[in-house]
Write a protein that holds these residues in place. Structure first.
Motif, PDB file in Angstrom:
ATOM      1  N   LEU A   1       3.959   4.923   6.053  1.00  0.00           N
ATOM      2  CA  LEU A   1       2.814   4.280   6.692  1.00  0.00           C
ATOM      3  C   LEU A   1       3.217   3.358   7.833  1.00  0.00           C
ATOM      4  O   LEU A   1       2.370   2.691   8.428  1.00  0.00           O
ATOM      5  CB  LEU A   1       2.015   3.465   5.663  1.00  0.00           C
ATOM      6  N   GLY A   2       4.501   3.294   8.148  1.00  0.00           N
ATOM      7  CA  GLY A   2       4.953   2.400   9.211  1.00  0.00           C
ATOM      8  C   GLY A   2       4.279   2.705  10.537  1.00  0.00           C
ATOM      9  O   GLY A   2       4.014   3.864  10.874  1.00  0.00           O
ATOM     10  N   GLY A   3       4.037   1.654  11.319  1.00  0.00           N
ATOM     11  CA  GLY A   3       3.335   1.821  12.591  1.00  0.00           C
ATOM     12  C   GLY A   3       4.220   2.117  13.775  1.00  0.00           C
ATOM     13  O   GLY A   3       3.738   2.229  14.894  1.00  0.00           O
TER      14      GLY A   3
ATOM     15  N   VAL B   1       0.832  -1.204   0.000  1.00  0.00           N
ATOM     16  CA  VAL B   1       0.000   0.000   0.000  1.00  0.00           C
ATOM     17  C   VAL B   1       0.869   1.257   0.000  1.00  0.00           C
ATOM     18  O   VAL B   1       0.531   2.266  -0.622  1.00  0.00           O
ATOM     19  CB  VAL B   1      -0.966  -0.010   1.199  1.00  0.00           C
ATOM     20  N   THR B   2       2.004   1.182   0.655  1.00  0.00           N
ATOM     21  CA  THR B   2       2.934   2.302   0.630  1.00  0.00           C
ATOM     22  C   THR B   2       3.356   2.622  -0.792  1.00  0.00           C
ATOM     23  O   THR B   2       3.305   3.783  -1.239  1.00  0.00           O
ATOM     24  CB  THR B   2       4.181   1.998   1.485  1.00  0.00           C
ATOM     25  N   GLU B   3       3.783   1.591  -1.535  1.00  0.00           N
ATOM     26  CA  GLU B   3       4.324   1.831  -2.873  1.00  0.00           C
ATOM     27  C   GLU B   3       3.247   2.180  -3.893  1.00  0.00           C
ATOM     28  O   GLU B   3       3.494   2.967  -4.814  1.00  0.00           O
ATOM     29  CB  GLU B   3       5.098   0.593  -3.339  1.00  0.00           C
ATOM     30  N   LEU B   4       2.048   1.609  -3.731  1.00  0.00           N
ATOM     31  CA  LEU B   4       0.997   1.815  -4.726  1.00  0.00           C
ATOM     32  C   LEU B   4       0.108   3.021  -4.441  1.00  0.00           C
ATOM     33  O   LEU B   4      -0.498   3.567  -5.371  1.00  0.00           O
ATOM     34  CB  LEU B   4       0.125   0.559  -4.833  1.00  0.00           C
TER      35      LEU B   4
ATOM     36  N   GLY C   1      -2.186  10.725   7.894  1.00  0.00           N
ATOM     37  CA  GLY C   1      -2.743  11.963   8.418  1.00  0.00           C
ATOM     38  C   GLY C   1      -1.813  12.648   9.409  1.00  0.00           C
ATOM     39  O   GLY C   1      -1.600  13.861   9.345  1.00  0.00           O
ATOM     40  N   LEU C   2      -1.252  11.879  10.350  1.00  0.00           N
ATOM     41  CA  LEU C   2      -0.362  12.468  11.336  1.00  0.00           C
ATOM     42  C   LEU C   2       0.900  13.023  10.686  1.00  0.00           C
ATOM     43  O   LEU C   2       1.394  14.093  11.067  1.00  0.00           O
ATOM     44  CB  LEU C   2       0.011  11.427  12.398  1.00  0.00           C
ATOM     45  N   LEU C   3       1.428  12.305   9.688  1.00  0.00           N
ATOM     46  CA  LEU C   3       2.648  12.759   9.032  1.00  0.00           C
ATOM     47  C   LEU C   3       2.411  14.072   8.294  1.00  0.00           C
ATOM     48  O   LEU C   3       3.191  15.029   8.423  1.00  0.00           O
ATOM     49  CB  LEU C   3       3.148  11.679   8.072  1.00  0.00           C
ATOM     50  N   VAL C   4       1.330  14.146   7.533  1.00  0.00           N
ATOM     51  CA  VAL C   4       1.024  15.366   6.781  1.00  0.00           C
ATOM     52  C   VAL C   4       0.742  16.528   7.734  1.00  0.00           C
ATOM     53  O   VAL C   4       1.236  17.647   7.551  1.00  0.00           O
ATOM     54  CB  VAL C   4      -0.171  15.131   5.843  1.00  0.00           C
ATOM     55  N   ASP C   5      -0.041  16.263   8.769  1.00  0.00           N
ATOM     56  CA  ASP C   5      -0.383  17.341   9.698  1.00  0.00           C
ATOM     57  C   ASP C   5       0.821  17.787  10.520  1.00  0.00           C
ATOM     58  O   ASP C   5       0.945  18.968  10.864  1.00  0.00           O
ATOM     59  CB  ASP C   5      -1.519  16.895  10.614  1.00  0.00           C
ATOM     60  N   ALA C   6       1.719  16.858  10.839  1.00  0.00           N
ATOM     61  CA  ALA C   6       2.941  17.233  11.552  1.00  0.00           C
ATOM     62  C   ALA C   6       3.803  18.149  10.681  1.00  0.00           C
ATOM     63  O   ALA C   6       4.389  19.126  11.167  1.00  0.00           O
ATOM     64  CB  ALA C   6       3.727  15.997  11.966  1.00  0.00           C
TER      65      ALA C   6
END
Length: 314
Positions: A195-197, A172-175, A220-225
């Motif tokens: 997307l790593g947990g 899902v990360t790559e696609l 979401g957290l990555l973009v908002d951070a």
């Protein structure tokens, strides 16, 4: 790749070996910073015990890097809670946290609620399905937050084998995720595992961010951070290889839809016309459509929750 990202890769990408534990402990003692580790778990009795055991043995007893280890059980029907408690973790059931707000299913929901029952200045999230777990998954990503005051959010990066195939995990990360980030948030194109947990952040940042309730939480957290503290406050650390249970193709499709929806909301702050995903399964008389809702709910920043504000004031 943007020149800004190339510079960031040289400044904010590290290996777990770059920070010896002694250096982290010295920084922790000097600052008085506390660390909480959270494992979101749903039917993970086969792996959660070993993860909790390693963290407690190596990072709490041998060396007090971690102050608090909490497993948030989101409704397991197996022995997850029992196994985690026996391994030394404090186990809290999702539904007992903020009972005023009815819980919904989803990983992001559990992570959001964990802020209410943990107290560390740094909060480290670790998936509970990891196999051959190493303490580097925790110490590696907590390290920059202890030693680099300007860093606020750290993701783990690693190889993701798929069976015997090296580097073929993270479909899902790559696609989905990597194309979305490169096209719409190119400043984040340097993250190896967006997307790593496994990631850690300062509580002061996490409590300001909304949490998508489902699989879109990592994106979401990555973009908002990025928008909240800027690229130079984000980092990543190589912790080796990550082995875990892989999802089937249909589950990956639902995950991809939730991630796309999370991205779409951040791009337009609008609404999906049809927040549903239809997939097909072969039945006795041919292919049968199955329609699943796409996660469309997000929890507000935790600092806006009255119970959390009251806890901080106490």
């Amino acid at each position: 790749m943007l020149e800004e990202v190339e510079r960031w890769l040289t400044r904010r990408s590290w290996s777990a070996a770059d920070r010896p534990l002694a250096r982290m402990m010295a920084a922790k003692r000097a600052s008085g910073t506390t660390v909480s580790v959270v494992l979101p778990a749903l039917n993970e009795e086969a792996t959660v015990g070993e993860i909790a055991t390693v963290i407690r043995r190596e990072l709490m007893e041998a060396l007090p890097l971690v102050d608090e280890l909490v497993v948030i059980d989101s409704g397991s029907t197996d022995r997850t809670a029992e196994v985690a408690a026996a391994a030394g973790a404090r186990v809290v059931h999702r539904d007992t946290i903020l009972p005023r707000i009815p819980a919904v299913a989803g990983k992001g929901e559990v992570l959001w609620r964990s802020l209410m029952v943990t107290h560390g200045d740094i909060v480290c999230f670790v998936d509970a399905d990891l196999r051959e777990f190493s303490a580097d998954f925790v110490s590696g990503i907590v390290g920059p937050l202890l030693t680099e005051p300007e860093v606020h959010f750290v993701k783990a990066m690693y190889d993701r084998p798929l069976g015997e195939l090296a580097g073929q995990g993270g479909r899902v990360t790559e696609l989905v995720a990597r194309p979305l980030l490169n096209l719409h948030w190119p400043a984040l194109a340097g993250f190896v595992q967006p997307l790593g947990g496994e990631y850690a952040a300062r509580r002061s940042l996490l409590e300001r961010l909304p949490f998508p309730v489902g699989y879109g939480v990592e994106l979401g957290l990555l973009v908002d951070a990025l928008h909240t503290v800027g690229l130079d406050s984000l980092a990543q650390v190589d912790v080796g290889s990550r082995k875990h249970r892989h999802q089937d193709g249909q589950a990956l499709g639902r995950m991809a839809a939730a991630i796309y929806r999370t991205a779409q909301l951040r791009l337009s702050r609008g609404h999906l016309v049809r927040p549903a995903l239809t997939q097909f399964e072969r039945g006795e008389k041919g292919f049968v459509p199955r329609t699943h809702p796409v996660d469309t709910e997000e929890r507000p920043p935790m600092r806006e929750i009255s119970e959390y504000a009251a806890r901080r004031a106490a």
